[in-house]
Design an enzyme around this catalytic site. Structure first.
Site, PDB file in Angstrom:
ATOM      1  N   CYS A   1       0.869  -1.171   0.000  1.00 39.46           N
ATOM      2  CA  CYS A   1       0.000   0.000   0.000  1.00 39.46           C
ATOM      3  C   CYS A   1       0.913   1.230   0.000  1.00 39.46           C
ATOM      4  O   CYS A   1       1.743   1.371   0.902  1.00 39.46           O
ATOM      5  CB  CYS A   1      -0.857  -0.032   1.267  1.00 39.46           C
ATOM      6  SG  CYS A   1      -1.864   1.435   1.527  1.00 39.46           S
TER       7      CYS A   1
ATOM      8  N   CYS B   1      -1.061   3.766  -6.496  1.00 36.22           N
ATOM      9  CA  CYS B   1      -1.915   3.191  -5.440  1.00 36.22           C
ATOM     10  C   CYS B   1      -2.141   1.753  -5.873  1.00 36.22           C
ATOM     11  O   CYS B   1      -2.417   1.494  -7.055  1.00 36.22           O
ATOM     12  CB  CYS B   1      -3.243   3.944  -5.366  1.00 36.22           C
ATOM     13  SG  CYS B   1      -4.544   3.093  -4.417  1.00 36.22           S
TER      14      CYS B   1
HETATM   15  N1  DGL Z   1      -4.082   0.659  -1.784  1.00 33.15           N
HETATM   16  C1  DGL Z   1      -3.700   1.837  -1.130  1.00 33.15           C
HETATM   17  C2  DGL Z   1      -2.488   2.515  -1.725  1.00 33.15           C
HETATM   18  O1  DGL Z   1      -1.691   1.875  -2.372  1.00 33.15           O
HETATM   19  C3  DGL Z   1      -4.657   2.693  -0.370  1.00 33.15           C
HETATM   20  C4  DGL Z   1      -6.056   2.906  -0.832  1.00 33.15           C
HETATM   21  C5  DGL Z   1      -6.914   3.534   0.245  1.00 33.15           C
HETATM   22  O2  DGL Z   1      -7.143   2.875   1.257  1.00 33.15           O
HETATM   23  O3  DGL Z   1      -7.325   4.689   0.074  1.00 33.15           O
HETATM   24  O4  DGL Z   1      -2.265   3.672  -1.547  1.00 33.15           O
END
Ligand code: DGL
Length: 258
Positions: A70, A182
């Site tokens: 993430c 993301c």
């Molecule tokens: N998948 C996440 C990232 O790579 C975060 C998405 C979220 O929870 O807003 O930033």
């Protein structure tokens, strides 16, 4: 022993899928923080405490290494996690550096998609100021895309309308690369490819992250070849329906059905 993957929701599955292809002889634990997804629109301190609590739960399962799959969580908490735990920890950051380098010859701009929180963190500013000497990087948060993804919304008409609306203010001829900063966003690589002009390349940091994981595992002497690609899914809310959803989403990625 197991490699842990952590994300707010199903986004980190795009990174796990890469790992399952490159490191199939490991076993995995995938944890989603379903009590608090999405992280992107929330405040830094709030999200940091969710991350620390969730990773603590994962550690109780006995991990050999941790991938913070993430970008948002990495920019907020990877330093604290490394201070607290001694196992190898791999974080993620938007692939801005390779994108700028790839674009140098073309004179085109780079467009980075990431969460609002990632884009407002000092880590992102530091990254862009370090690598973007020509001032060619623009950034755009796409919070609704995380919501679509969590709802397994992959309808081409819905997403097409969404992307066209978000990109309406951009002259796409000026851009050579879109960076998916993301981990939820690579679920939409195929759809984006259909919408963006064909000269635009779409990149993400997943392959680089798994290369780093592989190098770290070797450096720490973690044996490769002891597992069988088994994945245990967990989520902080403990919802069986969400665990089923994670399995469905991983299958869609593995069978390239998006
Ligand atoms: N998948 C996440 C990232 O790579 C975060 C998405 C979220 O929870 O807003 O930033």
């Amino acid at each position: 022993m197991t490699i842990g993957f952590f994300d707010s929701g199903i986004g980190g599955l795009t990174v796990l899928e890469e790992s399952l292809r490159r490191l199939p002889a490991q076993d995995y634990l995938y944890m989603a923080d379903t009590l608090h997804v999405p992280y992107g629109p929330k405040a830094e301190d709030e999200v940091k405490s969710y991350i620390m609590d969730t990773v603590e739960k994962m550690m109780a399962e006995g991990l050999e290494a941790l991938v913070v799959a993430c970008n948002t969580a990495t920019s907020i908490a990877v330093n604290e996690l490394r201070e607290r735990y001694s196992l190898p920890i791999v974080g993620m950051e938007p692939a801005v550096k390779p994108a700028v380098e790839m674009n140098r010859a073309t004179g085109k701009r780079v467009l980075v998609f990431a969460t609002a929180l990632t884009l407002q963190m000092p880590k992102y500013y530091a990254l862009v100021s370090r690598v973007d000497d020509g001032g060619i990087v623009d950034s755009l948060p796409l919070p609704e895309l995380v919501q679509f993804c969590e709802a397994l919304q992959f309808d081409r008409k819905v997403l097409g309308d969404y992307f066209r609306e978000k990109l309406s203010g951009y002259d796409l001829d000026d851009y050579g690369i879109v960076v998916l900063g993301c981990t939820h966003y690579p679920f939409y690589t195929n759809i984006l490819q259909e919408i963006l002009p064909s000269h635009i390349q779409i990149v993400n940091g997943n392959a680089g992250t798994i290369r780093r994981l592989s190098a770290l595992l070797s450096r720490y002497g973690v044996a490769s070849g002891r597992g069988s690609g088994k994945v245990k899914f967990m989520c902080t809310g403990g919802e069986q329906a969400y665990i089923d959803k994670m399995q469905t989403a991983l299958t869609l990625l593995r069978e390239n059905k998006l």
